[in-house]
Design a protein around this motif. Sequence first.
Motif, PDB file in Angstrom:
ATOM      1  N   LYS A 174      61.875  30.122  69.985  1.00  0.00           N
ATOM      2  CA  LYS A 174      63.288  29.941  70.328  1.00  0.00           C
ATOM      3  C   LYS A 174      63.458  28.759  71.276  1.00  0.00           C
ATOM      4  N   PRO A 231      67.512  29.495  75.799  1.00  0.00           N
ATOM      5  CA  PRO A 231      67.376  30.830  75.208  1.00  0.00           C
ATOM      6  C   PRO A 231      66.688  31.851  76.112  1.00  0.00           C
ATOM      7  N   ASP A 278      59.960  33.232  74.700  1.00  0.00           N
ATOM      8  CA  ASP A 278      59.770  33.067  73.262  1.00  0.00           C
ATOM      9  C   ASP A 278      59.661  31.569  72.983  1.00  0.00           C
TER      10      ASP A 278
END
Length: 144
Positions: A21, A128, A18
């Motif tokens: 993130k 993350p 992602d």
Amino acid sequence: MDTGNDVRLAQCFIAVDDHDKALAFYCDVLGLEVRNDVAFEGMRWVTVASPDQDVEIVLEPPAANPDCSPADKQAMAELLAKGMLRGVNFTTPDCDALFERARAAGADVLQEPVDQPYGMRDCAFRDPAGNMLRFIERPRSAGA
């Protein structure tokens, strides 16, 4: 022609699942800056770096190679989810301050700051996406 000093590291790669993130962590928490954020062949390629150096980290999708089979892409995504892919080691002038900032942002702590027997102080987190990141504070030289 002497080329002994002509080779320099330009980029290293970290798989992320992602980008948004990842950017929040690498830029907002660690203080890196975005150098590039482009779409390429159906994927997003983002590079981040310290404002003080040329080396960039490419935040790339797992198994970004277009020649990867679907099974290879799935295997890479699973390894990333388990935190089994390699990360990056950073240096910082203040390991403890960086640790507190990353922990306050909710980073997954792997190791609190500790003085190592070889003279460094370091700590470690997962980003993350699950990549391990180690932050090393080198000993200050006498008189510094």
